[in-house]
Enzyme design. Structure first.
Site, short mmCIF file in Angstrom:
data_model
loop_
_atom_site.label_atom_id
_atom_site.label_comp_id
_atom_site.label_asym_id
_atom_site.label_seq_id
_atom_site.Cartn_x
_atom_site.Cartn_y
_atom_site.Cartn_z
CB ALA A 11 -8.92 -4.33 -3.99
NE ARG A 16 -14.32 2.48 8.06
CZ ARG A 16 -14.68 3.57 7.36
NH1 ARG A 16 -15.50 4.45 7.90
NH2 ARG A 16 -14.26 3.74 6.13
CD GLN A 76 -5.39 -2.21 -5.24
OE1 GLN A 76 -6.50 -2.39 -4.73
NE2 GLN A 76 -4.85 -1.01 -5.35
CG ASN A 227 -17.24 3.15 4.49
OD1 ASN A 227 -16.55 2.65 3.61
ND2 ASN A 227 -17.73 4.38 4.40
C1 UD1 Z 1 -12.94 8.01 -2.65
C2 UD1 Z 1 -12.55 9.24 -3.48
C3 UD1 Z 1 -13.29 10.48 -2.96
C4 UD1 Z 1 -14.78 10.24 -2.98
C5 UD1 Z 1 -15.12 8.99 -2.19
C6 UD1 Z 1 -16.59 8.66 -2.39
C7 UD1 Z 1 -10.25 8.86 -4.18
C8 UD1 Z 1 -8.83 9.20 -3.94
N1 UD1 Z 1 -11.14 9.44 -3.39
O1 UD1 Z 1 -12.43 8.23 -1.33
O2 UD1 Z 1 -12.98 11.60 -3.76
O3 UD1 Z 1 -15.46 11.36 -2.46
O4 UD1 Z 1 -14.36 7.85 -2.67
O5 UD1 Z 1 -16.97 7.62 -1.54
O6 UD1 Z 1 -10.55 8.08 -5.06
N2 UD1 Z 1 -10.19 0.56 -3.44
C9 UD1 Z 1 -9.45 -0.46 -3.99
N3 UD1 Z 1 -8.10 -0.43 -3.87
C10 UD1 Z 1 -7.45 0.58 -3.24
C11 UD1 Z 1 -8.22 1.63 -2.67
C12 UD1 Z 1 -9.58 1.59 -2.80
O7 UD1 Z 1 -10.01 -1.39 -4.58
O8 UD1 Z 1 -6.18 0.53 -3.19
C13 UD1 Z 1 -11.64 0.52 -3.57
C14 UD1 Z 1 -12.35 0.38 -2.23
O9 UD1 Z 1 -12.60 -0.98 -1.95
C15 UD1 Z 1 -13.64 1.14 -2.46
C16 UD1 Z 1 -13.24 2.22 -3.45
O10 UD1 Z 1 -12.06 1.77 -4.07
O11 UD1 Z 1 -14.62 0.34 -3.08
C17 UD1 Z 1 -13.03 3.58 -2.78
O12 UD1 Z 1 -11.97 3.52 -1.86
P1 UD1 Z 1 -12.01 4.31 -0.48
O13 UD1 Z 1 -10.78 3.99 0.26
O14 UD1 Z 1 -13.29 4.09 0.20
O15 UD1 Z 1 -11.92 5.82 -0.98
P2 UD1 Z 1 -12.38 7.11 -0.18
O16 UD1 Z 1 -11.27 7.51 0.73
O17 UD1 Z 1 -13.71 6.93 0.39
MG MG Z 2 -14.97 5.22 0.90
#
Ligand code: UD1
Ligand code: MG
Length: 452
Positions: A11, A16, A76, A227
């Site tokens: 989602a 970036r 979402q 990213n």
């Molecule tokens: C997440 C992990 C972290 C891990 C890292 C690895 C959590 C809280 N943290 O952090 O422990 O080390 O990944 O890369 O999970 N996404 C959604 N909806 C949302 C938020 C995210 O679909 O509301 C998806 C994003 O598109 C992505 C993935 O989930 O594919 C990870 O989200 P991201 O925001 O990159 O998490 P990180 O902060 O990197």
């Molecule tokens: Mg990430």
């Protein structure tokens, strides 16, 4: 083995990437990031595949269906965190009670063996996929107890300075029993640095509920995320290195490996020589003993053994090049069958055509396949001689053994063994060029005289 379903989180807007397209649809080695993840996930033989996307991301779901025709979509709308994203998939998995594997759509190098290891490690409970990193900045850290179970995942922003020294990181990929997942998700809260519902908090909740979380590990490269476009190119480089090695080990000579680009699905036979600067798009199959010369671009094409392609050839989808055929410089072939031993060596367009065995296509030949509205077929038989600069206005058929004189515009079918010639008579004027030259020279001399 327990039944498995997968949830792919996709989602994220991917801001970036500075792009109008969803991040997970950007391609590396001829396949979308999402496609790489789903391809690896096929090894799990999932009962259900749910892709969590944002609004206006229909194309993501369409791509998911290319890999899993029954893939379902969960929307979402507000991006409230990874835990919230997973809860969006609950409805689609209402009737499922096995193991749920959560994958990230932007972590494309994850491998099938690692996913299998993760699900085996999870057993009936839960496991996270972790990795050791020399530079763990930005990742959640895995905190273990004395028995090696993971008892908590601490996000970087919430971590103490002592916790930040931990090098064991969270990939984000987990396997968890469906019942356990749905019972714990409502307990997540967003009292953390980002104000998000973290999926990672499940570990602490599961441990408290009596289900220890196990650890499966993999190399850091395998869970590298995308990213921005710099990381995208890094993933491309990793994949290209892998596929160049794979083809060389299988008997393909790459004269300058770093200049040749493959797609993940490129298939090449033995004793093929690929000269520098060649690109293989998706869907290419090359037989044994083929020579591919410099600066050729090939996609969706089949090349049979012994053929010679390029330099500077372009094979587009549906090009089917026969055994020992030659496709030379500045020749483009689209959706056409070129027979065994046929030759089109220079400056030609062959589209929507069939060319029989042993036929010779002269320089500058064009199949005029498009009338501005529709495409039409050109059918050329075996052992035909097509003289240079011929236009074949489709639909048109040329019989076996026919000859077409250079410069002809072929607008009607040519019977076998006939000659087709369309030309105005040549007008020859004896001495004309000499007289013209002398007249021009005289005028030039007169002009010079007047000026001096
Ligand atoms: C997440 C992990 C972290 C891990 C890292 C690895 C959590 C809280 N943290 O952090 O422990 O080390 O990944 O890369 O999970 N996404 C959604 N909806 C949302 C938020 C995210 O679909 O509301 C998806 C994003 O598109 C992505 C993935 O989930 O594919 C990870 O989200 P991201 O925001 O990159 O998490 P990180 O902060 O990197
Ligand atoms: Mg990430």
């Amino acid at each position: 083995m327990t039944d498995i379903s997968i949830i792919v989180l996709a989602a994220g807007k991917g801001s970036r990437m500075q792009s109008n397209h969803p991040k997970v649809l950007h391609c590396v080695a001829g396949r979308s990031l999402l496609g790489h993840v789903l391809h690896a996930a096929r090894a799990l033989d999932p009962c259900e595949t749910v892709v969590v996307t944002g609004p206006d991301m229909d194309a993501v779901w369409v791509e998911a269906r290319n890999f899993f025709p029954d893939a379902r979509r969960a929307m979402q709308v507000d991006r409230l965190g990874t835990g919230h994203a997973v809860s969006m998939a609950q409805e689609a998995l209402a009737n499922f009670s096995g193991m749920v594997v959560v994958l990230y759509g932007d972590v494309p190098l994850i491998s099938a063996p690692t996913l299998l290891k993760l699900t085996e490690t999870a057993g009936e409970g839960m496991a996270v996929l972790g990795f050791e990193s020399d530079d763990p900045r930005g990742y959640g850290r895995l905190i273990q107890d004395g028995q090696g179970h993971v008892i908590r995942i601490r996000e970087e922003l919430d971590a103490s300075s002592a916790e930040r020294t931990i090098r064991l990181c969270n990939s984000g990929i987990i396997a968890i029993n469906a019942g356990l997942l749905w019972s714990l998700l409502p307990k997540l809260n967003n009292t953390n640095a980002k104000g998000e519902y973290y999926l990672t908090d499940l570990v602490e909740l599961a441990t408290a509920a009596g289900t220890p979380c196990r650890l499966a590990s993999c190399p850091e490269e395998e869970v590298a995320g995308v990213n921005d476009r710099i990381q995208l190119s890094g993933i491309e480089e990793t994949l290209q290195k892998f596929h160049r090695r794979r083809h060389m080990l299988n008997g393909v000579t790459l004269v300058a490996p770093a200049t040749v680009f493959f797609s993940v699905d490129t298939v090449i036979g033995q004793d093929v020589v690929v000269e520098p600067h060649v690109v293989f798009g998706p869907g290419v199959i090359v037989g044994n003993g083929v020579e591919i010369r410099s600066f050729s671009h090939i996609e969706g094409a089949t090349v049979a053994s012994g053929a010679r392609i390029g330099p500077y050839a372009r094979l587009r989808p549906g090009a089917d090049i026969g055994e020992d055929a030659h496709i030379g410089n500045f020749v483009e072939v689209k959706k056409s069958i070129v027979g065994k031993g046929a030759k089109a060596n220079h400056l030609t367009y062959i589209g929507d055509a069939r060319i029989g065995a042993g036929t010779n296509i002269g320089a500058g030949t064009i199949t005029c396949n498009y009338d501005g509205y529709e495409k039409h077929l050109t059918n050329i038989g075996a052992d035909v001689f097509v003289g240079s600069n011929t236009s074949l206005v489709a639909p048109v058929t040329v019989g076996d053994g026919a000859s077409i004189a250079a410069g002809s515009v072929v607008t009607r079918d040519v019977p076998p063994d006939a000659l087709a010639i369309s030309r105005v008579d040549l007008d020859l004027r004896e001495g004309w060029a000499k007289r013209y030259r002398e007249m021009k020279a005289a005028r030039k001399a007169a002009r010079k005289n007047r000026q001096s």
